[in-house]
Design an enzyme around this catalytic site. Structure first.
Site, PDB file in Angstrom:
ATOM      1  CG  HIS A   1      15.012  -0.615  76.476  1.00 28.43           C
ATOM      2  ND1 HIS A   1      14.430  -1.479  75.764  1.00 28.43           N
ATOM      3  CD2 HIS A   1      16.360  -0.984  76.480  1.00 28.43           C
ATOM      4  CE1 HIS A   1      15.104  -2.557  75.475  1.00 28.43           C
ATOM      5  NE2 HIS A   1      16.502  -2.253  75.951  1.00 28.43           N
TER       6      HIS A   1
ATOM      7  CG  ASN B   1      20.742  -2.758  72.208  1.00 32.18           C
ATOM      8  OD1 ASN B   1      21.810  -2.299  71.663  1.00 32.18           O
ATOM      9  ND2 ASN B   1      21.212  -3.095  73.571  1.00 32.18           N
TER      10      ASN B   1
ATOM     11  CG  ASP C   1      19.760  -2.943  82.876  1.00 34.17           C
ATOM     12  OD1 ASP C   1      19.681  -2.729  81.580  1.00 34.17           O
ATOM     13  OD2 ASP C   1      20.109  -4.178  83.229  1.00 34.17           O
TER      14      ASP C   1
ATOM     15  CG  HIS D   1       4.163  -2.348  74.098  1.00 30.41           C
ATOM     16  ND1 HIS D   1       5.257  -3.182  74.691  1.00 30.41           N
ATOM     17  CD2 HIS D   1       4.054  -3.042  72.942  1.00 30.41           C
ATOM     18  CE1 HIS D   1       5.557  -3.887  74.071  1.00 30.41           C
ATOM     19  NE2 HIS D   1       5.074  -4.017  72.861  1.00 30.41           N
TER      20      HIS D   1
ATOM     21  CB  CYS E   1       5.686  -5.892  77.241  1.00 28.31           C
ATOM     22  SG  CYS E   1       6.675  -5.044  77.299  1.00 28.31           S
TER      23      CYS E   1
HETATM   24  P1  5GP Z   1      18.305  -4.763  75.388  1.00 28.98           P
HETATM   25  O1  5GP Z   1      19.109  -5.820  74.850  1.00 28.98           O
HETATM   26  O2  5GP Z   1      17.000  -5.076  74.913  1.00 28.98           O
HETATM   27  O3  5GP Z   1      18.603  -3.427  74.932  1.00 28.98           O
HETATM   28  O4  5GP Z   1      18.408  -4.730  77.144  1.00 28.98           O
HETATM   29  C1  5GP Z   1      17.427  -5.159  77.964  1.00 28.98           C
HETATM   30  C2  5GP Z   1      17.871  -4.591  79.373  1.00 28.98           C
HETATM   31  O5  5GP Z   1      16.851  -4.814  80.031  1.00 28.98           O
HETATM   32  C3  5GP Z   1      19.019  -5.236  79.558  1.00 28.98           C
HETATM   33  O6  5GP Z   1      20.254  -4.800  80.125  1.00 28.98           O
HETATM   34  C4  5GP Z   1      18.546  -6.208  81.082  1.00 28.98           C
HETATM   35  O7  5GP Z   1      19.535  -6.404  82.012  1.00 28.98           O
HETATM   36  C5  5GP Z   1      17.433  -5.281  81.377  1.00 28.98           C
HETATM   37  N1  5GP Z   1      16.241  -6.042  82.083  1.00 28.98           N
HETATM   38  C6  5GP Z   1      15.630  -7.056  81.687  1.00 28.98           C
HETATM   39  N2  5GP Z   1      14.885  -7.741  82.558  1.00 28.98           N
HETATM   40  C7  5GP Z   1      14.758  -6.542  83.380  1.00 28.98           C
HETATM   41  C8  5GP Z   1      14.049  -6.601  84.634  1.00 28.98           C
HETATM   42  O8  5GP Z   1      13.263  -7.240  84.753  1.00 28.98           O
HETATM   43  N3  5GP Z   1      14.124  -5.580  85.409  1.00 28.98           N
HETATM   44  C9  5GP Z   1      15.255  -4.693  85.260  1.00 28.98           C
HETATM   45  N4  5GP Z   1      15.378  -3.380  86.002  1.00 28.98           N
HETATM   46  N5  5GP Z   1      15.971  -4.761  83.939  1.00 28.98           N
HETATM   47  C10 5GP Z   1      15.719  -5.753  83.329  1.00 28.98           C
HETATM   48 ZN    ZN Z   2       5.611  -2.906  76.742  1.00 26.22          ZN
END
Ligand code: 5GP
Ligand code: ZN
Length: 124
Positions: free
Chosen positions: A111, A98, A38, A54, A12
């Site tokens: 998150h 989400n 983000d 997790h 993850c």
């Molecule tokens: P979801 O669509 O799952 O709600 O959003 C996941 C969020 O995680 C997205 O806004 C994406 O930009 C952020 N994200 C994905 N990978 C990483 C990462 O490696 N580092 C950071 N800081 N944010 C991430």
């Molecule tokens: Zn996790």
């Protein structure tokens, strides 16, 4: 308790962020929670608040998690202001989690998005 909940999932990306195997810009950290910016912000302020454990999504949450979720919710107003969201009611922020494929979830670790700051925003 869902079998999908575990202390750490080595596959993850957010568990790797918690373990500092992937770098992130920290907003807040304690024993059970972590908040970080983000990587692809939609708004001038955009950070994510996660449990270190997790938990894949809100779909695995039950009443046994009321304390954890309560602590997450109670922290958000203070962090939002610290990160530059303007005060309510003219400021404020958007709080979003989400959940699942149809909910638009991309990272399968629970998150909360906190997005704020002056509009227009890129998205959201
Ligand atoms: P979801 O669509 O799952 O709600 O959003 C996941 C969020 O995680 C997205 O806004 C994406 O930009 C952020 N994200 C994905 N990978 C990483 C990462 O490696 N580092 C950071 N800081 N944010 C991430
Ligand atoms: Zn996790």
């Amino acid at each position: 308790m869902s079998a999908l909940i575990k202390p750490h999932d080595p596959d993850c990306i957010f568990c790797k962020i918690v373990a500092k195997q992937i770098p992130s810009r920290a907003v807040y950290e304690d024993e059970e929670l972590y908040a970080f910016h983000d990587i692809n912000p939609w708004a001038p302020v955009h950070f994510l608040l996660i449990p270190k454990m997790h938990i894949p999504s809100m779909a695995q949450i039950g009443t046994e998690h009321a304390g954890l979720l309560g602590r997450m919710m109670a922290l958000i107003p203070e962090l939002a202001l610290q990160q530059g969201c303007n005060p309510y009611p003219d400021g404020g922020y958007r709080l979003l989690s989400n959940t699942g494929r149809e909910g638009g979830q991309e990272v399968q670790h629970l998150h909360f998005h906190v997005m704020g700051g002056p509009r227009p925003w890129l998205r959201g």
